[in-house]
Design an enzyme around this catalytic site. Structure first.
Site, PDB file in Angstrom:
ATOM      1  N   GLN A 180       2.325  10.580   0.871  1.00  0.00           N
ATOM      2  CA  GLN A 180       3.704  10.098   1.029  1.00  0.00           C
ATOM      3  C   GLN A 180       4.577  10.473  -0.157  1.00  0.00           C
ATOM      4  OE1 GLN A 180       2.462   5.865   2.139  1.00  0.00           O
ATOM      5  NE2 GLN A 180       4.400   6.167   3.221  1.00  0.00           N
ATOM      6  N   CYS A 225       6.612   1.326   7.877  1.00  0.00           N
ATOM      7  CA  CYS A 225       6.137   2.341   6.952  1.00  0.00           C
ATOM      8  C   CYS A 225       7.290   2.818   6.068  1.00  0.00           C
ATOM      9  CB  CYS A 225       5.580   3.518   7.748  1.00  0.00           C
ATOM     10  SG  CYS A 225       4.941   4.870   6.750  1.00  0.00           S
ATOM     11  N   LEU A 226       7.016   2.953   4.777  1.00  0.00           N
ATOM     12  CA  LEU A 226       8.046   3.460   3.864  1.00  0.00           C
ATOM     13  C   LEU A 226       8.568   4.822   4.311  1.00  0.00           C
ATOM     14  CD1 LEU A 226       6.536   2.747   0.317  1.00  0.00           C
ATOM     15  CD2 LEU A 226       8.565   1.689   1.323  1.00  0.00           C
ATOM     16  N   GLY A 271       0.811  -1.201   0.000  1.00  0.00           N
ATOM     17  CA  GLY A 271       0.000   0.000   0.000  1.00  0.00           C
ATOM     18  C   GLY A 271       0.848   1.256   0.000  1.00  0.00           C
ATOM     19  N   HIS A 285      -3.941   2.127   8.258  1.00  0.00           N
ATOM     20  CA  HIS A 285      -2.608   2.755   8.225  1.00  0.00           C
ATOM     21  C   HIS A 285      -2.543   3.794   7.111  1.00  0.00           C
ATOM     22  CE1 HIS A 285       1.956   2.459   8.424  1.00  0.00           C
ATOM     23  NE2 HIS A 285       1.745   3.102   7.309  1.00  0.00           N
ATOM     24  N   GLU A 286      -3.029   3.432   5.917  1.00  0.00           N
ATOM     25  CA  GLU A 286      -2.980   4.354   4.787  1.00  0.00           C
ATOM     26  C   GLU A 286      -3.905   5.549   4.999  1.00  0.00           C
ATOM     27  OE1 GLU A 286      -0.226   1.773   3.258  1.00  0.00           O
ATOM     28  OE2 GLU A 286      -0.631   3.890   2.878  1.00  0.00           O
ATOM     29  N   HIS A 306      -2.357   8.321   6.896  1.00  0.00           N
ATOM     30  CA  HIS A 306      -1.507   9.229   6.111  1.00  0.00           C
ATOM     31  C   HIS A 306      -2.329  10.390   5.541  1.00  0.00           C
ATOM     32  CE1 HIS A 306       2.375   7.278   6.170  1.00  0.00           C
ATOM     33  NE2 HIS A 306       1.863   6.121   5.800  1.00  0.00           N
TER      34      HIS A 306
HETATM   35 ZN   LIG Z   1       2.887   4.323   6.014  1.00  0.00          ZN
END
Ligand SMILES: [Zn+2]
Length: 191
Positions: free
Chosen positions: A53, A99-100, A48, A141-142, A145
């Site tokens: 981001q 997380c990226l 995802g 989670h997404e 963001h």
């Molecule tokens: Zn993340």
């Protein structure tokens, strides 16, 4: 199509609250969706990624739990999700996330086990999808963001629940399928 750069903590742009989207027929937007999908595929075991981001504060996220090393049963595959709203949720559990945008850490995060989400797809069509466990965790989670929130904001005790990733020497690296720390929008482990 292009792989987009991912903003990493403490970049302040990760804290922006994203804007609703209503111009679905815009060809630029459709190209951007394809770039976001390409960016998700470029991350190993990444399932995802959210538009903010990449520095684009719009209420868009892409996810695909079928990309996990052990795809959760009954997952919905690739989803392009605009303006999501959780209309129903139940249960709570804790699992490890990464997380990226926070590549050096993972953490134990409490999330709802089941969620029903109302959103618009890439054509602006209304959708309602119910998700559970790992897939439910990924969309929560997404969606954080989109509110400028990172998983570290949901950690109860930084001492007990925040973990620094171990840097492994390449040759010893053994993929560890589907570990909870493996990924929301994460890199391998996972963002
Ligand atoms: Zn993340």
């Amino acid at each position: 199509m292009a792989v987009l750069d991912i903003l990493t903590y403490p970049n302040e742009r990760l804290r922006e609250v994203s804007e609703e989207v209503d111009h679905f027929s815009d060809p630029e937007l459709q190209l951007y969706i394809d770039d976001l999908i390409e960016t998700m595929h470029a991350g190993p075991a990444c399932v995802g990624v959210a538009a903010p981001q990449t520095g684009n504060p719009i209420r868009l996220l892409i996810m695909d739990c079928s990309l996990a090393r052990k795809p959760p049963e009954g997952n919905h595959g690739q989803l392009v999700v605009f303006n999501p709203v959780i209309i129903k949720w139940s249960g709570m559990d804790v699992a490890r996330e990464g997380c990226l945008s926070l590549p050096d850490y993972t953490g134990n995060v409490m999330r709802a086990v089941d969620v029903t989400v109302q959103f618009q797809d890439r054509h602006g069509e209304e959708q309602v999808v119910t998700m559970t466990d790992f897939e439910a965790r990924v969309i929560q989670h997404e969606m954080d963001h989109l509110e400028g929130k990172l998983f570290t904001d949901r950690i109860v005790s930084r001492k007990a629940d925040l973990f620094r990733r171990k840097v492994r020497s390449p040759k010893k690296r053994k993929p560890d399928p589907n570990s909870p720390a493996k990924n929301t929008d994460q890199q391998p482990s996972p963002s």
